[in-house]
Design an enzyme around this catalytic site. Structure first.
Site, PDB file in Angstrom:
ATOM      1  N   GLY B  40       1.880  19.245  55.982  1.00 50.26           N
ATOM      2  CA  GLY B  40       2.486  18.891  54.701  1.00 50.26           C
ATOM      3  C   GLY B  40       3.975  19.176  54.743  1.00 50.26           C
ATOM      4  O   GLY B  40       4.419  20.140  55.369  1.00 50.26           O
ATOM      5  N   GLY B  42       6.062  18.853  51.707  1.00 47.99           N
ATOM      6  CA  GLY B  42       6.631  18.890  50.360  1.00 47.99           C
ATOM      7  C   GLY B  42       7.614  20.046  50.304  1.00 47.99           C
ATOM      8  O   GLY B  42       8.120  20.487  51.342  1.00 47.99           O
ATOM      9  N   ARG B 330       1.694  24.469  26.219  1.00 46.99           N
ATOM     10  CA  ARG B 330       1.024  23.316  26.815  1.00 46.99           C
ATOM     11  C   ARG B 330      -0.482  23.304  26.582  1.00 46.99           C
ATOM     12  O   ARG B 330      -1.057  22.294  26.202  1.00 46.99           O
ATOM     13  CB  ARG B 330       1.248  23.316  28.331  1.00 46.99           C
ATOM     14  CG  ARG B 330       2.599  22.853  28.729  1.00 46.99           C
ATOM     15  CD  ARG B 330       2.727  22.837  30.240  1.00 46.99           C
ATOM     16  NE  ARG B 330       4.079  22.378  30.594  1.00 46.99           N
ATOM     17  CZ  ARG B 330       4.517  22.277  31.833  1.00 46.99           C
ATOM     18  NH1 ARG B 330       3.746  22.595  32.859  1.00 46.99           N
ATOM     19  NH2 ARG B 330       5.724  21.841  32.077  1.00 46.99           N
ATOM     20  N   ARG B 435       0.326  27.566  34.279  1.00 45.52           N
ATOM     21  CA  ARG B 435       1.634  27.664  34.906  1.00 45.52           C
ATOM     22  C   ARG B 435       2.724  27.358  33.895  1.00 45.52           C
ATOM     23  O   ARG B 435       2.619  26.405  33.128  1.00 45.52           O
ATOM     24  CB  ARG B 435       1.742  26.685  36.077  1.00 45.52           C
ATOM     25  CG  ARG B 435       3.059  26.771  36.815  1.00 45.52           C
ATOM     26  CD  ARG B 435       3.106  25.866  38.013  1.00 45.52           C
ATOM     27  NE  ARG B 435       2.968  24.451  37.672  1.00 45.52           N
ATOM     28  CZ  ARG B 435       3.937  23.732  37.088  1.00 45.52           C
ATOM     29  NH1 ARG B 435       5.079  24.286  36.777  1.00 45.52           N
ATOM     30  NH2 ARG B 435       3.728  22.460  36.806  1.00 45.52           N
TER      31      ARG B 435
END
Lengths: 251, 638, 242
Positions: B40, B42, B330, B435
């Site tokens: 990966g 990212g 959220r 988060r």
């Protein structure tokens, strides 16, 4: 909505390709072009045909993966838009749409609409960076960057590396991409130390990859999904010559 | 096996410094003899690969994308937090630490979170040095904004594309190492397995996505940085390619899976419009600063928004949470939207949406101010929906966005398989059950630039890693054979149903049963149905083409196969966690007035699942969480 | 993926300097600039056609009296011209090779026709210049006009030009060539600023307009001569008959 889709089918890198004609029925006007192609693929699968290979990932116009030449325009008819953010309401019901891969010698077709754009990576590997190892950095505010410089740098840094500039250029030139990469750093104080060396090394790699030369037609700017300005090409030309005259660019 | 988080002793403020001064070092001349595989590229993967290469390790980096610049980190819009206190508004490492632990609803490990807050400042410095064009003030200093309901301005940003700019910074520095020959980059190579030899991770198996070739690669350590698994819900804000396969296969080779049921549902996404929709698009939460959220008071009200009079509108967030109103966190905003839609009062196609209305803000501030603040978001909305948000209210709906769960790691970011490190969203570590905004980018870069490069050296210096003998060769070969068999099996099913259709059905099921609201009967039912669907998949999926060339249907099928297993584990984890925490509302665990009730007596731990050969037989291990610095309190937003 | 491609060959310093696509474009741009300057000077000389036979023929005598300097100028011009054309063709070949497989359908969004046809407009102008030289410098096209002498015994350039343009075919060809030159210059002049890196956001609005403007001025000036002849404004001097 209904469409006739003419798609480039090519089995592999060396094979000969051709346009094949398909029907796309029952397409929602709210579908994106990628969703329409996905539906077409499901239909092909049901018919026992192999789905069209194409690339798309983030579907929000930022990753630069999607790459279709739609009716002869990279990413299709809408300005400042990637293929994945192009919606079918932009087309006339019943239209015939031609879809081809991004074409350039430096972007070989791998299959159908999938092309290999690793030439861009190799250009960046030659100089598209600031050479600083982790742990060396001074405080973030130690170097002040005037707001307009930061904005210009950001204008260039918006490039998503999709290759539409190359695809649309009659010369298959990568100058808009390379100039955006160079200008991102050339307009920041942090990027000055390697400014000319970076420019020369990236241009040399660009030439090696077999991209064409810029003839200032500015078609790249017109199709760029991030509307990157060709002003950066002027800056690249200037920095290249200044660097050459200074003798920069040696390994 | 007991879970040892290997947290260094001492005061929380000194743990990381102490670790760094006491860790064992690898002799500089020996570093090039160690090879590391990074899967990966990212934020976490690219920054780790580059930094390891700078230190002198030999790095092999694998991505399934065509370039290391395309990972989904690129799509993050909002920003990255750092406790710089440039705004002189009272921010500090301690405050960032405190906010993150509390925001995570007390389900994260204190020591990790403190370290994250501590490193946050170095990340900004390093990214500036790398040429990330952060927003600036006229005086040339870095600009900040406040984000995600915190009381200080600590978020650094680069227009609406902070993720892209940070990723391009990491990509550039990785590219430099590739150019120098320190990193060998393998693009279009998907990891299909981890090779474990003598209990240690010693390599991986990959499939070349162009030729279909399966090959194994050896290394002294393996780093997985392959992101999260929100796509298990089919419709999410993640990129289409984002998948769980790398971490799932690692899980099946012995890495425990931490808190799989913890997913974050983002409240302000553009709702799905139809059957053909492939993903959901997130819009910045900042819209809630000026937009008012409402639905009609009566069920099934089909009138246009403009013809619903004020008295027949329910501004439900303002009604239920008068002090926070439309800015409720959220999890609360998301859950409330689901509630009113479940109540039959949703708007738009499929009635899964609520209005986010700027009428009052435009009347109060004037259209130019709204244009200046949100112009690009309004344009994006108009482009996607074909509606003009200046005249008709936006429609929004929550969507899966980030997974806090992931492979369990200790303080060194090492999984339960020695030598297998997991960084970024792929691990479970720092965000607990929820988060905070602008902290995903921070965690990815902290792991990759600063933490892993230290801890991996400590691992090398304190472990004996003999050259792979005959056993090792055998393990590499047999893992490759298993992968080959998997792909051959998939193309040979030759069933009737498209992969996409299975994925959609699985996703809908997961969203209904294991999304924002959960209950025991629903989860039990989901587990049954996932099993049945999986069985059907393995006998009736239609994967055209062959396994020996570029075959996207095959790649997709293999990923969906893993989603089935992960989905089951997620439901099992959600079922066992009989408490409401973070974004997860366990219906059996609520206060008398219908708010989430966390149960610290029974569930103040990390749930880490061990694979034992069958998902349904997975074994739960518990890492107890102790809160010595931030005291357990109940969150209230009334 | 490691950088691929054949091992780099050792090149001369000059070859290395001018080997890159950007350096070659500088050559085209700078030689182009010099050619534009020549075209302007040449126009100023030609416009003396409106001042009558004496002025033109005297001007021709003056040019020829420059002796070796004239040859330096001529050779310099030829070198510049050859560099311009050959480098442009080199780049053209490179650009063709950069897209080995053509699109089945390709549309254009903003690139001007002039910018897309530079190689053709340039080639046409090249052919025109050969014809122009054969006609007026070497006197091979209409040789009967090439050796006229005026009353002062000077080479009668004025009459040669007037007689030439009284031939409608010659005028037509000349005017057509000038229109093509207009197309070449309107892109070329603006483009030059970008290639040498002078075009920046502040000057771009000016340089982008300069090409079309200057090209128009130049071409109108040149076309005025055959039109003047055909309209009878520029007439044959007494005593010269067609």
């Amino acid at each position: 909505m209904e469409f006739t889709i003419r798609v480039w089918r090519q089995a592999g890198p060396g094979s000969k390709g051709e346009l094949k004609v398909y029907r796309a029925n029952n397409v929602s006007a709210d579908s994106s072009f990628i969703e329409m192609m996905t539906e077409l693929n499901i239909h092909l699968l049901e018919m026992g045909d192999e789905p069209v290979a194409f690339e798309a990932d983030c579907l929000e116009g930022i990753c630069g993966t999607c790459s279709m030449m739609i009716d002869g325009v990279a990413h299709g008819p809408e300005k400042g838009t990637t293929t994945c953010q192009l919606f079918m309401r932009s087309f006339k019901d019943g239209a015939t749409i031609t879809v081809e891969p991004f074409r350039a010698g430096a972007f070989p077709v791998l299959k159908d609409l999938v092309v290999d754009r690793s030439a861009f990576d190799r250009i960046v590997q030659q100089g598209g960076f600031i050479s600083v190892n982790t742990g060396n950095a001074p405080d973030g505010n130690a170097v002040l960057v005037p707001k307009d410089q930061a904005e210009t740098s950001m204008d260039a840094a918006e490039c998503i590396g999709c290759g539409a500039c190359v695809a649309s250029c009659k010369n298959g030139s990568a100058m808009l991409f390379v100039s955006a990469k160079a200008a991102h750093f050339a307009n920041l104080p942090q990027g000055q130390a390697e400014r000319y060396r970076r420019t020369i090394l990236m241009v040399e790699q660009m030439d090696k990859e077999g991209f064409g030369a810029c003839t200032n037609q500015y078609e790249c700017e017109a199709v760029c999904p991030k509307e990157i300005s060709v002003n950066f090409i002027g800056q690249l030309n200037r920095d290249y010559m200044v660097g050459k005259l200074k003798g920069a660019g040696g390994k | 096996m007991t879970l040892d988080a290997r947290i260094p002793p001492g005061d929380i403020k000194d743990k990381w410094t102490r670790f760094q001064s006491e860790m064992k070092l690898v002799n500089p001349a020996n570093k090039r003899k160690y090879s590391v595989i990074v899967v990966g590229a990212g934020l976490a993967g690219a920054s780790a690969a580059a930094t390891l290469a700078e230190l002198g390790y030999h790095v092999e980096c694998f991505v399934f994308h065509d370039s290391p610049r395309r990972a989904h980190s690129i799509a993050a819009q909002g920003g990255i937090n750092a406790a710089k206190n440039y705004q002189n508004d009272g921010d500090s490492v301690w405050r960032l630490f405190y906010d993150t632990v509390k925001g995570g609803d007390f389900r994260a490990r204190e020591a990790n979170v403190y370290r994250l807050a501590e490193i946050s400042t170095s990340i900004i410095d390093h990214c500036v040095a790398l040429g990330v064009p952060f927003a600036r003030e006229y005086g040339g200093t870095l600009a900040n904004r406040s984000f995600g309901g915190v009381q200080v301005s600590r978020t650094f940003y680069a227009r609406g594309q902070t993720g892209q700019q940070l990723l391009l910074g990491a990509y550039a520095t990785l590219s430099r190492q590739i150019g120098l020959g320190q990193v060998r980059m393998h693009t279009r190579s998907e990891m299909t397995d981890v090779v474990v030899v003598d209990g240690r991770a010693r390599g991986i198996v990959t499939r070349n996505l162009v030729t279909g070739e399966i090959s194994s690669h050896r290394a002294d350590a393996v780093v997985i940085a392959t992101g999260g698994y929100s796509n298990v819900f089919f419709l999410s804000t993640n990129a289409k390619g984002s998948n769980t396969s790398a971490i799932w296969r690692a899980h099946k080779r012995g890495a425990y899976f931490g808190n799989p049921c913890y997913t974050q549902i983002h409240p302000t996404c553009i709702p799905a419009v139809g059957e053909q929709q492939a993903k959901l698009t997130l819009m910045s939460e900042s819209l809630r600063n000026d937009g008012r959220i409402w639905v009609p008071k009566s069920k099934g009200d089909k009138r246009a928004a403009s013809s619903i009079p004020e008295s027949e509108r329910d501004y439900y967030l303002e009604r239920k949470y008068p002090s926070f109103g439309n800015l409720a966190p959220r999890d609360i905003a998301s859950r409330s939207a689901k509630e009113v839609c479940d109540d039959g009062r949703g708007v738009g196609p499929g009635e899964r949406g609520v209005y986010l209305d700027f009428r009052d803000a435009i009347a109060r501030l004037g259209r130019p101010v709204i244009e200046e603040r949100y112009g690009n978001l309004f344009d994006m909305y108009a482009k996607i929906t074909g509606e003009d948000p200046y005249n008709t209210p936006m429609r929004i709906y929550p969507a899966p966005h980030y997974t806090m769960g992931g492979l369990w790691v200790d303080y060194n970011l090492m999984s339960t398989v020695p030598g297998l490190f997991v960084i970024g969203e792929a691990n479970f570590s720092d965000h607990g059950a929820n988060r905070l905004g602008a902290s995903a980018l921070m965690q990815g870069l902290a792991d990759g630039y600063f933490i892993l490069p230290s801890t991996i050296g400590n691992y090398f210096a304190s472990s004996k890693l003999p050259a792979l003998g005959a056993d090792g060769e055998k393990a590499l070969a047999s893992a490759a054979d298993e992968s080959r068999a998997l792909f051959t099996k998939l193309v040979n099913i030759k069933g009737k149903r498209a992969v996409d259709s299975y994925h959609r059905e699985l996703g809908t099921l997961m969203w209904d049963r294991c999304g924002m609201g959960r209950n025991a009967p629903g989860l039990n039912d989901a587990i049954q149905r996932i099993g049945a669907l999986r069985e059907e998949f393995w006998t009736n999926v239609n994967v055209p083409g062959s396994s020996n060339d570029l075959n996207m249907s095959l790649e997709y099928a293999a990923r969906v196969a893993d989603y089935f297993e992960l989905a089951e584990l997620m439901c099992m984890d959600a079922l066992h966690r009989e408490e409401s925490c973070g974004g997860h509302f366990r219906e059996e665990s609520q206060t008398p007035d219908g708010e989430a009730r966390r149960d610290d007596q029974q569930f103040c731990y990390v749930g880490a699942w061990e694979y034992t050969g069958k998902v349904s037989a997975s074994r739960l291990h518990k890492e107890p969480l102790s809160f010595d610095n931030v005291h357990l309190v109940e969150r209230s937003y009334k | 993926m490691a950088p691929s491609g054949p091992a780099p060959q050792k090149k001369s310093a000059l070859g290395e300097f001018f080997g890159s696509s950007i350096a070659q474009k500088y050559i085209v741009a700078i030689t182009g600039l010099l050619l534009v300057l020549f075209v302007i000077v040449h126009l100023v000389g030609n416009l003396q056609m409106f001042a009558g036979q004496d002025a033109v023929n005297q001007y021709a005598v003056m040019l020829r009296s420059m002796g070796p300097l004239l040859w330096v100028a001529r050779i310099g011009l030829i070198v510049i011209f050859v560099l311009h054309v050959s480098t442009a063709f080199r780049l053209y070949r490179r650009n063709r090779a950069a897209r080995p497989t053509a699109y089945v359908t390709q549309s254009t969004v903003q690139a001007s026709i002039a910018s897309r046809t530079m190689i053709f407009s340039g080639s046409f102008v090249f052919l025109y210049i050969i014809g122009h030289l054969l006609h007026l410098t070497f006197g091979l096209v209409l040789p009967e006009h090439a050796h006229l002498v005026d009353s002062m015994g000077r080479h009668d350039v004025y009459s040669m030009v007037v007689l030439g343009f009284q031939n409608k075919l010659v005028s037509f060809f000349y005017i057509a060539a000038m229109l093509v030159l207009w197309s070449h210059l309107r892109h070329g002049i603006s483009s030059m600023f970008q290639t040498v890196g002078v075009r920046c956001p502040r000057v771009a609005p000016f340089t982008d307009q300069l090409g079309p403007l200057l090209a128009t001025v130049i071409v109108v000036g040149y076309i005025a001569i055959p039109l003047g002849v055909l309209a009878g404004i520029i007439a044959l001097p007494p005593g010269v008959t067609p």
